[in-house]
Design a protein around this motif. Structure first.
Motif: not given
Length: 322
Positions: A108-110, A143-144, A148-151
């Motif tokens: 579920x990353x950016x 938090x995830x 930064x770089x997250x969804x």
């Protein structure tokens, strides 16, 4: 025969928070039209799904909700096929979708959010998405989600690039949804199964959303089916077996509705529609004729006495989802 209904010819448009979008009090849910037998218990052919999408796009409601992850994108493909048949999104119509995690890896990353949005654009045949929700962020930590770089960062970038118009968040756990709203990044909220005739988990969340100027969309007013079909035909609430107390109370609600000549489904839908805090209520459909049936339920004449009877039948708090 049941009692009289009001006219279903026209539904008012309501402002969706601060988005500038105006939507009908009922939103057509696109999950079932993509065919999700594991969740709903039945298959929907591609043609039937496309015909259902056509009925949604040309019917009395101007709001359609789907997601990249519904049936591995099949809901969006069928809606896209319907859009091609009619030459694009009708004027004044609001089409919302959701970005999803990778259901195989859990990513579920950016980067995954960008892939999800790009897939939606391709399947729907659009060059811009007017309304996109972060979907089911409960599968990662808050938090995830905000890292930064997250969804969330990816969604904000897509919005700045003009790929997305307005951002929303859609999910289950009410406190987690509230944390996302408090970031100030989201203009719309979808809560599901948590504001119904039997479950009031989302009451405080809805109040907070309204106080923040966030448009509230309430999904699953039928609790995944029990509040439409009745407990004799369906015994699950929110896709899991309902406890005995919930079943007892739904039976009592069904009896009260029958005594007034009102379908249980009409009361379940209007419980949400009549709430002034809720902009629109999502009802999943899998057949074209369900659009007209939903309009009838949304406008059924329900006496005040029935609401007074139903109010104390809400399930006890320990049965709510939260």
């Amino acid at each position: 025969m049941y009692g009289k209904q009001q006219s279903t010819d026209a539904f008012p448009r309501r402002p969706l928070g601060s988005t500038g979008l105006h939507v009908t009090p009922v939103c057509v849910g696109g999950g079932p039209l993509g065919s999700m037998p594991a969740l709903f218990g039945y298959d929907v052919s591609a043609e039937r799904g496309t015909e259902t999408a056509l009925a949604a796009l040309t019917g009395p409601f101007n709001f359609l909700d789907t997601a990249a992850g519904y049936s591995d994108g099949e809901s969006e493909r069928r809606i896209g096929a319907a859009l091609r048949r009619i030459g694009g999104v009708p004027g004044g119509f609001v089409l919302g979708t959701k970005v999803d995690r990778d259901f195989t890896t859990g990513d579920f990353s950016g980067e995954q959010v960008r892939r999800s949005a790009e897939g939606s654009l391709e399947r729907l045949g659009l060059d811009r998405l007017p309304l996109v929700y972060l979907h089911d962020p409960e599968h990662i930590s808050f938090e995830a989600g905000m890292a930064p770089g997250g969804p969330v960062e990816a969604l904000l970038e897509l919005q700045r690039e003009g790929v997305i118009g307005h951002l929303g968040v859609a999910g289950g756990p009410v406190e987690l949804m509230a944390r996302y709203l408090r970031t100030g990044h989201f203009a719309a909220l979808i809560t599901h199964n948590r504001w119904t005739l039997v479950d009031r988990s989302a009451g405080d969340l809805i109040d907070e959303a309204v106080s923040l100027g966030v448009g509230v969309v309430n999904a699953a007013p039928f609790g995944s089916g029990i509040l439409a079909k009745g407990p004799a035909q369906f015994t699950k609430y929110a896709y899991r077996q309902a406890d005995d107390e919930v079943l007892r109370r739904v039976r009592a609600m069904e009896d009260a509705c029958a005594a007034h000549g009102v379908p249980l489904a009409a009361a379940a839908l209007q419980f949400s529609v009549r709430d002034p805090r809720i902009t629109s209520t999502i009802v999943g459909v899998s057949r074209p004729e369900r659009i007209t049936e939903t309009a009838r339920l949304a406008t059924w004449d329900i006496p005040d006495e029935l609401w007074e009877t139903l109010a104390p039948l809400t399930a006890p708090q320990e049965s709510w989802l939260y």
